[in-house]
Design a protein around this motif. Structure first.
Motif, PDB file in Angstrom:
ATOM      1  N   THR A 149       0.816  -1.220   0.000  1.00 31.51           N
ATOM      2  CA  THR A 149       0.000   0.000   0.000  1.00 31.51           C
ATOM      3  C   THR A 149       0.850   1.270   0.000  1.00 31.51           C
ATOM      4  O   THR A 149       0.324   2.374  -0.093  1.00 31.51           O
ATOM      5  N   ASN A 150       2.177   1.100   0.127  1.00 34.13           N
ATOM      6  CA  ASN A 150       3.104   2.248   0.115  1.00 34.13           C
ATOM      7  C   ASN A 150       4.273   1.934  -0.814  1.00 34.13           C
ATOM      8  O   ASN A 150       5.408   1.748  -0.349  1.00 34.13           O
ATOM      9  N   PRO A 151       4.011   1.803  -2.123  1.00 36.79           N
ATOM     10  CA  PRO A 151       5.044   1.295  -3.046  1.00 36.79           C
ATOM     11  C   PRO A 151       6.301   2.161  -3.099  1.00 36.79           C
ATOM     12  O   PRO A 151       7.361   1.672  -3.477  1.00 36.79           O
ATOM     13  N   GLN A 152       6.199   3.433  -2.683  1.00 33.70           N
ATOM     14  CA  GLN A 152       7.393   4.296  -2.692  1.00 33.70           C
ATOM     15  C   GLN A 152       8.485   3.756  -1.772  1.00 33.70           C
ATOM     16  O   GLN A 152       9.666   4.024  -1.978  1.00 33.70           O
ATOM     17  N   LEU A 153       8.080   2.971  -0.751  1.00 34.29           N
ATOM     18  CA  LEU A 153       9.067   2.401   0.172  1.00 34.29           C
ATOM     19  C   LEU A 153       9.986   1.416  -0.528  1.00 34.29           C
ATOM     20  O   LEU A 153      11.141   1.237  -0.151  1.00 34.29           O
ATOM     21  N   GLY A 154       9.463   0.768  -1.548  1.00 35.23           N
ATOM     22  CA  GLY A 154      10.239  -0.260  -2.244  1.00 35.23           C
ATOM     23  C   GLY A 154      11.210   0.296  -3.263  1.00 35.23           C
ATOM     24  O   GLY A 154      12.108  -0.417  -3.712  1.00 35.23           O
ATOM     25  N   THR A 155      11.045   1.552  -3.645  1.00 35.51           N
ATOM     26  CA  THR A 155      11.931   2.115  -4.661  1.00 35.51           C
ATOM     27  C   THR A 155      12.939   3.108  -4.061  1.00 35.51           C
ATOM     28  O   THR A 155      13.961   3.396  -4.674  1.00 35.51           O
ATOM     29  N   ALA A 156      12.655   3.603  -2.855  1.00 41.76           N
ATOM     30  CA  ALA A 156      13.575   4.548  -2.218  1.00 41.76           C
ATOM     31  C   ALA A 156      14.781   3.811  -1.646  1.00 41.76           C
ATOM     32  O   ALA A 156      14.722   2.614  -1.373  1.00 41.76           O
ATOM     33  N   LYS A 157      15.886   4.529  -1.482  1.00 42.45           N
ATOM     34  CA  LYS A 157      17.046   3.941  -0.818  1.00 42.45           C
ATOM     35  C   LYS A 157      16.729   3.764   0.660  1.00 42.45           C
ATOM     36  O   LYS A 157      16.141   4.659   1.288  1.00 42.45           O
ATOM     37  N   ILE A 158      17.155   2.642   1.214  1.00 45.68           N
ATOM     38  CA  ILE A 158      16.864   2.349   2.625  1.00 45.68           C
ATOM     39  C   ILE A 158      17.407   3.449   3.533  1.00 45.68           C
ATOM     40  O   ILE A 158      16.740   3.882   4.478  1.00 45.68           O
ATOM     41  N   GLU A 159      18.623   3.933   3.229  1.00 47.50           N
ATOM     42  CA  GLU A 159      19.216   4.961   4.091  1.00 47.50           C
ATOM     43  C   GLU A 159      18.401   6.260   4.038  1.00 47.50           C
ATOM     44  O   GLU A 159      18.345   7.002   5.020  1.00 47.50           O
ATOM     45  N   ASP A 160      17.760   6.526   2.897  1.00 44.38           N
ATOM     46  CA  ASP A 160      16.930   7.735   2.790  1.00 44.38           C
ATOM     47  C   ASP A 160      15.641   7.595   3.591  1.00 44.38           C
ATOM     48  O   ASP A 160      15.187   8.554   4.223  1.00 44.38           O
ATOM     49  N   VAL A 161      15.042   6.394   3.550  1.00 40.50           N
ATOM     50  CA  VAL A 161      13.800   6.180   4.313  1.00 40.50           C
ATOM     51  C   VAL A 161      14.090   6.235   5.808  1.00 40.50           C
ATOM     52  O   VAL A 161      13.405   6.945   6.565  1.00 40.50           O
ATOM     53  N   LEU A 162      15.127   5.521   6.255  1.00 44.14           N
ATOM     54  CA  LEU A 162      15.433   5.486   7.686  1.00 44.14           C
ATOM     55  C   LEU A 162      15.938   6.840   8.187  1.00 44.14           C
ATOM     56  O   LEU A 162      15.765   7.175   9.357  1.00 44.14           O
ATOM     57  N   GLY A 163      16.536   7.616   7.295  1.00 46.55           N
ATOM     58  CA  GLY A 163      17.030   8.940   7.677  1.00 46.55           C
ATOM     59  C   GLY A 163      15.931   9.990   7.719  1.00 46.55           C
ATOM     60  O   GLY A 163      16.179  11.123   8.154  1.00 46.55           O
ATOM     61  N   ASN A 164      14.732   9.622   7.279  1.00 46.17           N
ATOM     62  CA  ASN A 164      13.604  10.580   7.248  1.00 46.17           C
ATOM     63  C   ASN A 164      12.315   9.925   7.728  1.00 46.17           C
ATOM     64  O   ASN A 164      11.261  10.071   7.105  1.00 46.17           O
ATOM     65  N   LEU A 165      12.402   9.211   8.833  1.00 45.18           N
ATOM     66  CA  LEU A 165      11.219   8.488   9.324  1.00 45.18           C
ATOM     67  C   LEU A 165      10.056   9.438   9.617  1.00 45.18           C
ATOM     68  O   LEU A 165       8.892   9.075   9.450  1.00 45.18           O
ATOM     69  N   ASN A 166      10.375  10.665  10.027  1.00 42.74           N
ATOM     70  CA  ASN A 166       9.296  11.597  10.362  1.00 42.74           C
ATOM     71  C   ASN A 166       8.498  12.041   9.147  1.00 42.74           C
ATOM     72  O   ASN A 166       7.419  12.615   9.292  1.00 42.74           O
ATOM     73  N   ALA A 167       9.026  11.776   7.946  1.00 46.78           N
ATOM     74  CA  ALA A 167       8.285  12.114   6.734  1.00 46.78           C
ATOM     75  C   ALA A 167       7.171  11.096   6.454  1.00 46.78           C
ATOM     76  O   ALA A 167       6.300  11.336   5.622  1.00 46.78           O
ATOM     77  N   LEU A 168       7.229   9.959   7.154  1.00 42.14           N
ATOM     78  CA  LEU A 168       6.242   8.905   6.889  1.00 42.14           C
ATOM     79  C   LEU A 168       4.942   9.169   7.633  1.00 42.14           C
ATOM     80  O   LEU A 168       4.933   9.798   8.698  1.00 42.14           O
ATOM     81  N   ASP A 169       3.868   8.651   7.070  1.00 43.34           N
ATOM     82  CA  ASP A 169       2.571   8.730   7.730  1.00 43.34           C
ATOM     83  C   ASP A 169       2.617   7.974   9.062  1.00 43.34           C
ATOM     84  O   ASP A 169       3.259   6.927   9.174  1.00 43.34           O
ATOM     85  N   ASP A 170       1.940   8.533  10.059  1.00 44.75           N
ATOM     86  CA  ASP A 170       1.953   7.917  11.394  1.00 44.75           C
ATOM     87  C   ASP A 170       1.487   6.462  11.370  1.00 44.75           C
ATOM     88  O   ASP A 170       1.902   5.669  12.214  1.00 44.75           O
ATOM     89  N   SER A 171       0.628   6.117  10.412  1.00 39.41           N
ATOM     90  CA  SER A 171       0.070   4.762  10.380  1.00 39.41           C
ATOM     91  C   SER A 171       1.125   3.705  10.038  1.00 39.41           C
ATOM     92  O   SER A 171       0.922   2.521  10.315  1.00 39.41           O
ATOM     93  N   ILE A 172       2.229   4.118   9.427  1.00 42.59           N
ATOM     94  CA  ILE A 172       3.253   3.127   9.054  1.00 42.59           C
ATOM     95  C   ILE A 172       4.627   3.410   9.689  1.00 42.59           C
ATOM     96  O   ILE A 172       5.538   2.594   9.575  1.00 42.59           O
ATOM     97  N   LYS A 173       4.753   4.530  10.365  1.00 40.87           N
ATOM     98  CA  LYS A 173       6.077   4.940  10.874  1.00 40.87           C
ATOM     99  C   LYS A 173       6.700   3.881  11.792  1.00 40.87           C
ATOM    100  O   LYS A 173       7.868   3.525  11.654  1.00 40.87           O
ATOM    101  N   PHE A 174       5.915   3.390  12.725  1.00 39.53           N
ATOM    102  CA  PHE A 174       6.401   2.422  13.716  1.00 39.53           C
ATOM    103  C   PHE A 174       6.795   1.117  13.030  1.00 39.53           C
ATOM    104  O   PHE A 174       7.850   0.531  13.313  1.00 39.53           O
ATOM    105  N   THR A 175       5.968   0.660  12.109  1.00 43.37           N
ATOM    106  CA  THR A 175       6.240  -0.584  11.387  1.00 43.37           C
ATOM    107  C   THR A 175       7.512  -0.468  10.567  1.00 43.37           C
ATOM    108  O   THR A 175       8.334  -1.386  10.540  1.00 43.37           O
TER     109      THR A 175
END
Ligand code: MN
Length: 249
Positions: A86-112
């Protein structure tokens, strides 16, 4: 006949019908085997181990390696693939970019994402920096250990002490800055230095699942023995990548 008995007969008849149909199902499966039911599919994949699960006996037993890689790490991968549906952008972004910007994620998926992408990153690094016949630190890495961490013996003692002090589940890392400076840092759960814009040169898993079968509550003994599994050539590669600004997971 009571209504109870009639219902029982109806169930029995349904059961007979199911049994009668069963041989055809078995035949169909034999003709075209179904793919393995548990295989996770999606953008995240479980990296295969570059060595057999018994490569680190007696320091880490084969069963622990198998469960740790095939179940624990696999679960983080599967969970990320489920979120990515349901969040396909997670699969194409670099892992270091996603983990370095966790606050940019929707609260519903941030913890997961924090727990499972963190877990995927931590374990990918962990398998990579381990290997049989791992040698010794030398060259630039040894020079950095001498300069920043007080020499190899002090570094290993301090690293083990930090891993021992980590309350509950977590990791002990050596972080590396872009100018090559090293520091020992711990994180709880599946947190990773990438969440603070840093990079892990190496790290050891102090979750009980990493050692409990063989060491039970003796985390200190596991921390000492783990040094026999470290692949220093790989760590030298990661150190060079960190200084080049290309080190990711
Ligand atoms: Mn683990």
């Amino acid at each position: 006949m009571s209504s109870m008995s009639r219902r029982h007969l109806m169930f029995a008849a349904t059961g007979i019908a199911a049994i009668a149909a069963a041989p055809r199902l078995v035949f169909a499966q034999a003709a075209a085997p179904a793919p393995a039911a548990a295989a996770p599919t999606g953008p995240f994949t479980l990296p295969p181990l570059a060595y057999p699960t018994n490569a680190f006996e007696p320091h880490i037993d084969a069963k622990t390696m198998e469960i740790h890689h095939d179940r624990h790490h696999a679960a983080y991968v599967t969970n990320m693939n489920n979120v990515a549906k349901t969040n396909p952008q997670l699969g194409t972004a670099k892992i270091e970019d996603v983990l370095g910007n966790l606050n940019a994620l929707d609260d519903s998926i941030k913890f997961t994402v924090r727990n499972n992408l963190g877990g995927h990153a931590n374990h990918t690094m962990f398998w990579e920096i381990m290997g049989p016949n791992g040698g010794k630190p030398e060259g630039e890495v040894l020079a950095a250990i001498d300069r920043d961490l007080g020499g190899l013996e002090k570094f290993q003692n301090d690293f083990n002490a930090a891993g021992g002090r980590q309350f509950g589940s977590g990791w002990v890392f050596v972080t590396v800055s872009k100018d090559g400076k090293l520091a020992i840092e711990t994180r709880p759960n599946q947190d990773n230095p990438m969440m603070d814009g840093k990079r892990a040169l190496m790290g050891n898993d102090v979750w009980e699942h990493a050692y409990y079968l063989n060491y039970q509550n003796r985390r200190a003994d596991y921390l000492k023995a783990w040094w026999n599994t470290v692949n220093w050539a790989k760590i030298a590669e990661r150190y060079a990548a960190a200084k080049a600004g290309t080190l990711g997971v």
